[in-house]
Design a protein around this motif. Structure first.
Motif, mmCIF file in Angstrom:
data_model
loop_
_atom_site.group_PDB
_atom_site.id
_atom_site.type_symbol
_atom_site.label_atom_id
_atom_site.label_comp_id
_atom_site.label_asym_id
_atom_site.label_seq_id
_atom_site.Cartn_x
_atom_site.Cartn_y
_atom_site.Cartn_z
ATOM 1 N N GLN A 66 26.635 20.275 42.293
ATOM 2 C CA GLN A 66 26.613 20.899 40.971
ATOM 3 C C GLN A 66 26.627 22.422 41.099
ATOM 4 O O GLN A 66 27.348 23.107 40.370
ATOM 5 C CB GLN A 66 25.379 20.436 40.198
ATOM 6 C CG GLN A 66 25.262 21.011 38.810
ATOM 7 C CD GLN A 66 24.120 20.367 38.049
ATOM 8 O OE1 GLN A 66 24.315 19.334 37.430
ATOM 9 N NE2 GLN A 66 22.948 20.974 38.100
ATOM 10 N N ALA A 67 25.855 22.961 42.036
ATOM 11 C CA ALA A 67 25.842 24.409 42.265
ATOM 12 C C ALA A 67 27.208 24.882 42.750
ATOM 13 O O ALA A 67 27.710 25.936 42.320
ATOM 14 C CB ALA A 67 24.755 24.774 43.270
ATOM 15 N N ASP A 68 27.837 24.098 43.603
ATOM 16 C CA ASP A 68 29.168 24.430 44.110
ATOM 17 C C ASP A 68 30.185 24.457 42.964
ATOM 18 O O ASP A 68 30.969 25.406 42.834
ATOM 19 C CB ASP A 68 29.584 23.409 45.173
ATOM 20 C CG ASP A 68 30.975 23.651 45.706
ATOM 21 O OD1 ASP A 68 31.171 24.638 46.454
ATOM 22 O OD2 ASP A 68 31.883 22.848 45.389
ATOM 23 N N GLY A 73 33.643 27.322 39.285
ATOM 24 C CA GLY A 73 34.028 27.547 37.892
ATOM 25 C C GLY A 73 33.958 29.018 37.509
ATOM 26 O O GLY A 73 34.835 29.514 36.792
ATOM 27 N N GLN A 74 32.928 29.722 37.973
ATOM 28 C CA GLN A 74 32.819 31.159 37.694
ATOM 29 C C GLN A 74 34.004 31.915 38.275
ATOM 30 O O GLN A 74 34.606 32.756 37.611
ATOM 31 C CB GLN A 74 31.540 31.734 38.307
ATOM 32 C CG GLN A 74 30.280 31.398 37.577
ATOM 33 C CD GLN A 74 29.065 31.979 38.306
ATOM 34 O OE1 GLN A 74 28.995 31.981 39.534
ATOM 35 N NE2 GLN A 74 28.111 32.460 37.532
ATOM 36 N N VAL A 75 34.340 31.615 39.529
ATOM 37 C CA VAL A 75 35.450 32.306 40.182
ATOM 38 C C VAL A 75 36.766 31.986 39.474
ATOM 39 O O VAL A 75 37.571 32.889 39.210
ATOM 40 C CB VAL A 75 35.514 31.950 41.685
ATOM 41 C CG1 VAL A 75 36.789 32.498 42.322
ATOM 42 C CG2 VAL A 75 34.280 32.492 42.412
ATOM 43 N N ASP A 80 41.302 33.448 36.020
ATOM 44 C CA ASP A 80 42.120 33.138 34.849
ATOM 45 C C ASP A 80 42.245 34.326 33.894
ATOM 46 O O ASP A 80 43.091 34.303 32.997
ATOM 47 C CB ASP A 80 41.555 31.931 34.093
ATOM 48 C CG ASP A 80 41.761 30.627 34.847
ATOM 49 O OD1 ASP A 80 42.550 30.606 35.828
ATOM 50 O OD2 ASP A 80 41.112 29.629 34.470
ATOM 51 N N MET A 81 41.411 35.352 34.084
ATOM 52 C CA MET A 81 41.486 36.526 33.222
ATOM 53 C C MET A 81 42.743 37.353 33.495
ATOM 54 O O MET A 81 43.122 38.193 32.680
ATOM 55 C CB MET A 81 40.234 37.393 33.408
ATOM 56 C CG MET A 81 38.961 36.702 32.954
ATOM 57 S SD MET A 81 37.460 37.554 33.485
ATOM 58 C CE MET A 81 37.532 39.043 32.512
ATOM 59 N N GLY A 82 43.384 37.126 34.626
ATOM 60 C CA GLY A 82 44.625 37.821 34.943
ATOM 61 C C GLY A 82 44.444 39.294 35.275
ATOM 62 O O GLY A 82 45.344 40.096 35.039
ATOM 63 N N LEU A 83 43.315 39.643 35.819
ATOM 64 C CA LEU A 83 43.046 41.032 36.192
ATOM 65 C C LEU A 83 43.850 41.408 37.433
ATOM 66 O O LEU A 83 44.237 40.537 38.213
ATOM 67 C CB LEU A 83 41.557 41.207 36.502
ATOM 68 C CG LEU A 83 40.568 40.881 35.390
ATOM 69 C CD1 LEU A 83 39.141 40.851 35.948
ATOM 70 C CD2 LEU A 83 40.688 41.899 34.267
ATOM 71 N N ALA A 91 35.068 41.835 39.649
ATOM 72 C CA ALA A 91 34.468 40.953 38.638
ATOM 73 C C ALA A 91 33.668 39.830 39.294
ATOM 74 O O ALA A 91 32.576 39.484 38.828
ATOM 75 C CB ALA A 91 35.545 40.384 37.717
ATOM 76 N N VAL A 92 34.181 39.263 40.376
ATOM 77 C CA VAL A 92 33.431 38.240 41.113
ATOM 78 C C VAL A 92 32.140 38.857 41.647
ATOM 79 O O VAL A 92 31.060 38.267 41.546
ATOM 80 C CB VAL A 92 34.286 37.629 42.252
ATOM 81 C CG1 VAL A 92 33.426 36.789 43.197
ATOM 82 C CG2 VAL A 92 35.422 36.793 41.680
ATOM 83 N N SER A 93 32.227 40.063 42.165
ATOM 84 C CA SER A 93 31.052 40.754 42.702
ATOM 85 C C SER A 93 30.024 41.036 41.612
ATOM 86 O O SER A 93 28.823 40.861 41.825
ATOM 87 C CB SER A 93 31.474 42.061 43.374
ATOM 88 O OG SER A 93 32.392 41.799 44.411
ATOM 89 N N ARG A 94 30.493 41.470 40.450
ATOM 90 C CA ARG A 94 29.563 41.712 39.330
ATOM 91 C C ARG A 94 28.895 40.418 38.894
ATOM 92 O O ARG A 94 27.710 40.404 38.546
ATOM 93 C CB ARG A 94 30.291 42.371 38.156
ATOM 94 C CG ARG A 94 30.543 43.852 38.346
ATOM 95 C CD ARG A 94 31.003 44.525 37.067
ATOM 96 N NE ARG A 94 32.191 43.902 36.496
ATOM 97 C CZ ARG A 94 33.445 44.240 36.809
ATOM 98 N NH1 ARG A 94 33.686 45.201 37.673
ATOM 99 N NH2 ARG A 94 34.457 43.626 36.239
#
Length: 194
Positions: A66-68, A73-75, A80-83, A91-94
C-alpha cells in the motif's frame, strides 16, 4: 461481494484491518505490534483477520504494498502534470519534503521495515528492496530526462539524499533537513547544466 458476520462488505473489513495496521506499524514499529491489538483496534474478529490475511507477515506485506502504491501514485501524478523534466524532479523532491514535514512523520516506512527485517531473504526485506529498485529506476529515468549524466550516479546521489533526509527528518526539526535536501537536489540538477 460477500459479507462479514456484521453485514459489512469483506473488502471494508479488510481495508479497516489494513488501515489500522498501517497506522500502528508506521507509528510504533512492526515487531512491537501484535495481531491481537490490530484486531481490537480494527473492531473485527480474529476469524475476519485470517479470512483476509494468512497471518501477520501477509498483513505487513500488504502494508508495504500500500505504501509502495501511494508513492508510485504521487510520482505518476507529478509526471502527468507535463512539467519540464527538471521541474518534475523538483516537484517529486518537494513532495518528499512535504511528507517529511507532515504531522506524525516517523521516517521512511521501507527503511524502518528493513531495519526490523534485516535478513535479505525474508519476504518483507524483499518487498523493501523491490520498492527501492523501482524508486532508483524512476529517479534514474527522471534525472536522465533532466539531462543528468551519468543518470545512474545522479540517481544514487538523489536516493541517498532522500534517505538521509527521511532519517534525519524524524529526529530533529524537519525544516532545515528539507531545505538541505532540496538544495542537494538543485546541486544535482545544476551539475547537469554545466
Amino acid at each position: 461481494m460477500s459479507a462479514s458476520t456484521k453485514g459489512e462488505s469483506t473488502s471494508a473489513a479488510r481495508a479497516r484491518l489494513l488501515d489500522t495496521a498501517t497506522r500502528i506499524f508506521y507509528a510504533e514499529g512492526i515487531h512491537s505490534v501484535g495481531v491481537d491489538r490490530i484486531i481490537a483496534q480494527a473492531g473485527v474478529t480474529r476469524a475476519t483477520l485470517y479470512r483476509h490475511f494468512k497471518g501477520k507477515e501477509e498483513l505487513i506485506l500488504s502494508y508495504l504494498q500500500q505504501a509502495d502504491r501511494g508513492m508510485r501514485g504521487q510520482v505518476e501524478a507529478i509526471r502527468d502534470m507535463g512539467l519540464p523534466a527538471a521541474d518534475t524532479v523538483r516537484a517529486v523532491s518537494r513532495s518528499i519534503a512535504e511528507g517529511i514535514r507532515s504531522a506524525g512523520f516517523r521516517g521512511c516506512a521501507f527503511l524502518n521495515a528493513a531495519a526490523e527485517f534485516p535478513d535479505p531473504a525474508h519476504p518483507v526485506h524483499q518487498a523493501v528492496l523491490a520498492h527501492r529498485r523501482w524508486f532508483l529506476e524512476t529517479a534514474t529515468h527522471l534525472l536522465a530526462e533532466a539531462g543528468c549524466t551519468p543518470a545512474d550516479a545522479s540517481a544514487r546521489h538523489f536516493v541517498m539524499l532522500r534517505d538521509g533526509a527521511m532519517a534525519a527528518g524524524c529526529l530533529s526539526d524537519p525544516a532545515p533537513i528539507c531545505e538541505t535536501f532540496l538544495r542537494g537536489v538543485e546541486d544535482i540538477l545544476r551539475a547537469a547544466s554545466r
